[in-house]
Motif scaffolding. Sequence first.
Motif, PDB file in Angstrom:
ATOM      1  N   ASN A   4     -14.141 -26.710  21.573  1.00  0.00           N
ATOM      2  CA  ASN A   4     -13.403 -26.634  20.321  1.00  0.00           C
ATOM      3  C   ASN A   4     -12.013 -27.229  20.544  1.00  0.00           C
ATOM      4  O   ASN A   4     -11.189 -26.654  21.257  1.00  0.00           O
ATOM      5  CB  ASN A   4     -13.300 -25.174  19.857  1.00  0.00           C
ATOM      6  N   LEU A   5     -11.730 -28.358  19.927  1.00  0.00           N
ATOM      7  CA  LEU A   5     -10.445 -29.025  20.104  1.00  0.00           C
ATOM      8  C   LEU A   5      -9.281 -28.176  19.611  1.00  0.00           C
ATOM      9  O   LEU A   5      -8.163 -28.277  20.113  1.00  0.00           O
ATOM     10  CB  LEU A   5     -10.447 -30.373  19.370  1.00  0.00           C
ATOM     11  N   PHE A   6      -9.519 -27.311  18.625  1.00  0.00           N
ATOM     12  CA  PHE A   6      -8.441 -26.487  18.086  1.00  0.00           C
ATOM     13  C   PHE A   6      -7.937 -25.487  19.123  1.00  0.00           C
ATOM     14  O   PHE A   6      -6.802 -25.034  19.050  1.00  0.00           O
ATOM     15  CB  PHE A   6      -8.897 -25.775  16.815  1.00  0.00           C
ATOM     16  N   ASN A   7      -8.756 -25.157  20.120  1.00  0.00           N
ATOM     17  CA  ASN A   7      -8.312 -24.253  21.174  1.00  0.00           C
ATOM     18  C   ASN A   7      -7.271 -24.899  22.075  1.00  0.00           C
ATOM     19  O   ASN A   7      -6.563 -24.212  22.805  1.00  0.00           O
ATOM     20  CB  ASN A   7      -9.495 -23.786  22.015  1.00  0.00           C
ATOM     21  N   LEU A   8      -7.168 -26.240  22.060  1.00  0.00           N
ATOM     22  CA  LEU A   8      -6.187 -26.948  22.883  1.00  0.00           C
ATOM     23  C   LEU A   8      -4.805 -26.988  22.242  1.00  0.00           C
ATOM     24  O   LEU A   8      -3.812 -27.228  22.908  1.00  0.00           O
ATOM     25  CB  LEU A   8      -6.656 -28.382  23.138  1.00  0.00           C
ATOM     26  N   LEU A   9      -4.745 -26.771  20.932  1.00  0.00           N
ATOM     27  CA  LEU A   9      -3.471 -26.835  20.225  1.00  0.00           C
ATOM     28  C   LEU A   9      -2.677 -25.553  20.436  1.00  0.00           C
ATOM     29  O   LEU A   9      -3.251 -24.466  20.508  1.00  0.00           O
ATOM     30  CB  LEU A   9      -3.725 -27.048  18.724  1.00  0.00           C
ATOM     31  N   PRO A  10      -1.352 -25.684  20.530  1.00  0.00           N
ATOM     32  CA  PRO A  10      -0.540 -24.470  20.647  1.00  0.00           C
ATOM     33  C   PRO A  10      -0.668 -23.626  19.380  1.00  0.00           C
ATOM     34  O   PRO A  10      -0.793 -24.166  18.280  1.00  0.00           O
ATOM     35  CB  PRO A  10       0.881 -25.002  20.833  1.00  0.00           C
ATOM     36  N   LYS A  11      -0.637 -22.341  19.572  1.00  0.00           N
ATOM     37  CA  LYS A  11      -0.772 -21.434  18.423  1.00  0.00           C
ATOM     38  C   LYS A  11       0.604 -21.026  17.940  1.00  0.00           C
ATOM     39  O   LYS A  11       1.481 -20.701  18.741  1.00  0.00           O
ATOM     40  CB  LYS A  11      -1.596 -20.219  18.820  1.00  0.00           C
ATOM     41  N   ASN A  12       0.799 -21.084  16.645  1.00  0.00           N
ATOM     42  CA  ASN A  12       2.055 -20.632  16.032  1.00  0.00           C
ATOM     43  C   ASN A  12       1.881 -19.187  15.581  1.00  0.00           C
ATOM     44  O   ASN A  12       1.118 -18.901  14.688  1.00  0.00           O
ATOM     45  CB  ASN A  12       2.416 -21.515  14.832  1.00  0.00           C
TER      46      ASN A  12
END
Length: 73
Positions: free
Chosen positions: A64-72
Amino acid sequence: MLVLTRKTGESIQIRDDIELTVISVKGDQVKLGINAPKNVDIHRKEVYLSIQEENSEASKGIDNLFNLLPKND
């Protein structure tokens, strides 16, 4: 595959915005000129396949590419 015969200086039109022109033919090589919008990626086939392979290798193990993005939070 569509096969078309063209002479030097003749063109092939693809859609309204891509034109391929035979610039020269020398032995077994054909020199093509390409007019296309800047947002159209154009690669030699071997380069395109290499890019695809590198992208495939780079994305292995990523579900899941979204898991690589920093979480706000």
